[in-house]
Each structure stands twice: as C-alpha cells, then as structure tokens.
Design a protein around this motif. Structure first.
Motif, PDB file in Angstrom:
ATOM      1  N   ALA A  57      -2.073  -7.244  -1.229  1.00  0.00           N
ATOM      2  CA  ALA A  57      -0.701  -7.144  -1.731  1.00  0.00           C
ATOM      3  C   ALA A  57      -0.515  -7.951  -3.013  1.00  0.00           C
ATOM      4  O   ALA A  57       0.079  -7.471  -3.980  1.00  0.00           O
ATOM      5  CB  ALA A  57       0.282  -7.604  -0.657  1.00  0.00           C
ATOM      6  N   VAL A  58      -1.027  -9.162  -3.027  1.00  0.00           N
ATOM      7  CA  VAL A  58      -0.896 -10.008  -4.227  1.00  0.00           C
ATOM      8  C   VAL A  58      -1.669  -9.391  -5.393  1.00  0.00           C
ATOM      9  O   VAL A  58      -1.191  -9.363  -6.528  1.00  0.00           O
ATOM     10  CB  VAL A  58      -1.373 -11.447  -3.929  1.00  0.00           C
TER      11      VAL A  58
ATOM     12  N   GLN B 202      -2.332  -6.200  -5.892  1.00  0.00           N
ATOM     13  CA  GLN B 202      -1.615  -5.027  -6.395  1.00  0.00           C
ATOM     14  C   GLN B 202      -0.381  -5.442  -7.183  1.00  0.00           C
ATOM     15  O   GLN B 202      -0.061  -4.853  -8.211  1.00  0.00           O
ATOM     16  CB  GLN B 202      -1.214  -4.121  -5.232  1.00  0.00           C
ATOM     17  N   TRP B 203       0.331  -6.469  -6.688  1.00  0.00           N
ATOM     18  CA  TRP B 203       1.521  -6.931  -7.400  1.00  0.00           C
ATOM     19  C   TRP B 203       1.150  -7.439  -8.787  1.00  0.00           C
ATOM     20  O   TRP B 203       1.799  -7.107  -9.779  1.00  0.00           O
ATOM     21  CB  TRP B 203       2.209  -8.027  -6.591  1.00  0.00           C
TER      22      TRP B 203
ATOM     23  N   THR C 100       0.116  -4.444 -10.950  1.00  0.00           N
ATOM     24  CA  THR C 100       1.270  -3.646 -11.351  1.00  0.00           C
ATOM     25  C   THR C 100       2.069  -4.357 -12.432  1.00  0.00           C
ATOM     26  O   THR C 100       2.502  -3.734 -13.399  1.00  0.00           O
ATOM     27  CB  THR C 100       2.170  -3.373 -10.127  1.00  0.00           C
ATOM     28  N   ARG C 101       2.249  -5.674 -12.254  1.00  0.00           N
ATOM     29  CA  ARG C 101       2.996  -6.438 -13.243  1.00  0.00           C
ATOM     30  C   ARG C 101       2.275  -6.409 -14.588  1.00  0.00           C
ATOM     31  O   ARG C 101       2.892  -6.194 -15.627  1.00  0.00           O
ATOM     32  CB  ARG C 101       3.169  -7.876 -12.767  1.00  0.00           C
TER      33      ARG C 101
END
Length: 187
Positions: free
Chosen positions: A80-81, A83-84, A87-88
């Motif tokens: 999750a981290v 991907q975040w 994405t950012r």
C-alpha cells in the motif's frame, strides 16, 4: 619384618612419602557416576524428569498464527505504501509534463501567430497583384477562419472570435447571393 603402616608417615621411606604427597587430594567423578546419581534422584522423586531436548523448538499455535498475521499485515502495508508513493510520484510527473506541454503549446501558438502576422505583412508589402498575391490572400483568410473556429471551440464565450466568425458567415451569405464560386486552394 613388619609392614609399614600407611597412616604413620614417619616410618615411610622418604621417596614413598614424597610420592604420596604428590598425589591429588580430590578426584573428579566420571560422567557415568553423575548420570547414575541423577537417575537415582529421579527414581526417588527428588528431582523431576526434564523433557528431552531436541534441535527443534516448538512454538504454540497462537504464536504461529500471530506471526503469520503480522507478516501478512507488514507485506500488505508495504504494498500500500509503495503504491501510494508511486501514484504520488506519477501524479507529480504528469502534472509537471502537462504544465510543460501547456507552456510549450502557448509558446508554439505565439510563434505561429507571430509568423502568420509577419507573412501577412510581407504579403501586404508585395507589389505583385497577380495570381500569387490573390492565392496568398485567400490562404490568409482561410487560416484566419480556421484559427477563429479553434478559438471559439477553446473559449466559446470569447466575443472577438464570435465576431470574426459572424463576419465570415456574413461574407459567405453575400458571396452565395452574388453567385460567386469559391475557389479551393490546396497546399
């Protein structure tokens, strides 16, 4: 002759006395004696029998389940981290590229407009009144109309672009009424 008494050190010959004094006063018991003593103490209930030691240490099922759950949670949070952050970073790159594209597009429109005005200025100063000058004027008018069409599409409420298009529509109706045929210029 009497045998010398071992408890009476005065009657021993000096070499035997020194050999006896060199002997150790205590002796380490062997491993077998220790094992027999421990076994006898266990049999009499003095000490408890310890579980035999093995090379594998067993964990309770709850610990094993907790370890698996913690591992999965750590793995999922890592994904999750990641991907975040990805994405950012991607959003920042796309935003920067769009800003650069917008700036480049604006500069291209400015350069093209400047070139268009310079070409019209050069066309106006030419002394040629023949077919080439007429063709240049016709192309200039068509480019102005195409630019006005695009400007109305980009900014529909722009009064200047709407007025230019209205002027072209008025000219088209006037030409149609006069019966003039339009000439198509291919370039």
């Amino acid at each position: 002759m009497s045998t010398p008494d071992l408890h009476d050190d005065d009657e021993l010959p000096p070499e035997l006395r020194s050999a006896l004094q060199d002997l150790p006063r205590e002796r380490q018991p062997g491993r077998l004696l220790e094992e027999r003593t421990v076994r006898a103490l266990r049999e009499h209930g003095v000490i408890e029998a310890a579980a035999p030691r093995r090379g594998i240490r067993r964990l309770p099922a709850s610990w094993l389940g907790g370890a698996v759950a913690a591992s999965l949670a750590l793995f999922a949070s890592g994904i999750a981290v990641g991907q975040w952050m990805g994405t950012r970073a991607t959003a920042e790159v796309v935003s920067a590229v769009q800003a650069e594209n917008s700036r480049n597009t604006a500069m291209l429109v400015q350069q093209t407009g400047t070139a268009y005005v310079q070409a019209l200025s050069k066309l106006a100063t030419t002394r040629d009144s023949g077919a080439h000058a007429a063709q240049g004027r016709e192309v200039a008018v068509r480019m102005l109309r195409a630019a006005a069409d695009e400007l109305v599409r980009i900014a529909p409420d722009d009064p200047v672009a709407s007025a230019v298009l209205a002027g072209f529509q008025k000219a088209d109706t006037t030409k149609a009424a006069a019966g003039d045929k339009q000439r198509v210029v291919w370039f």
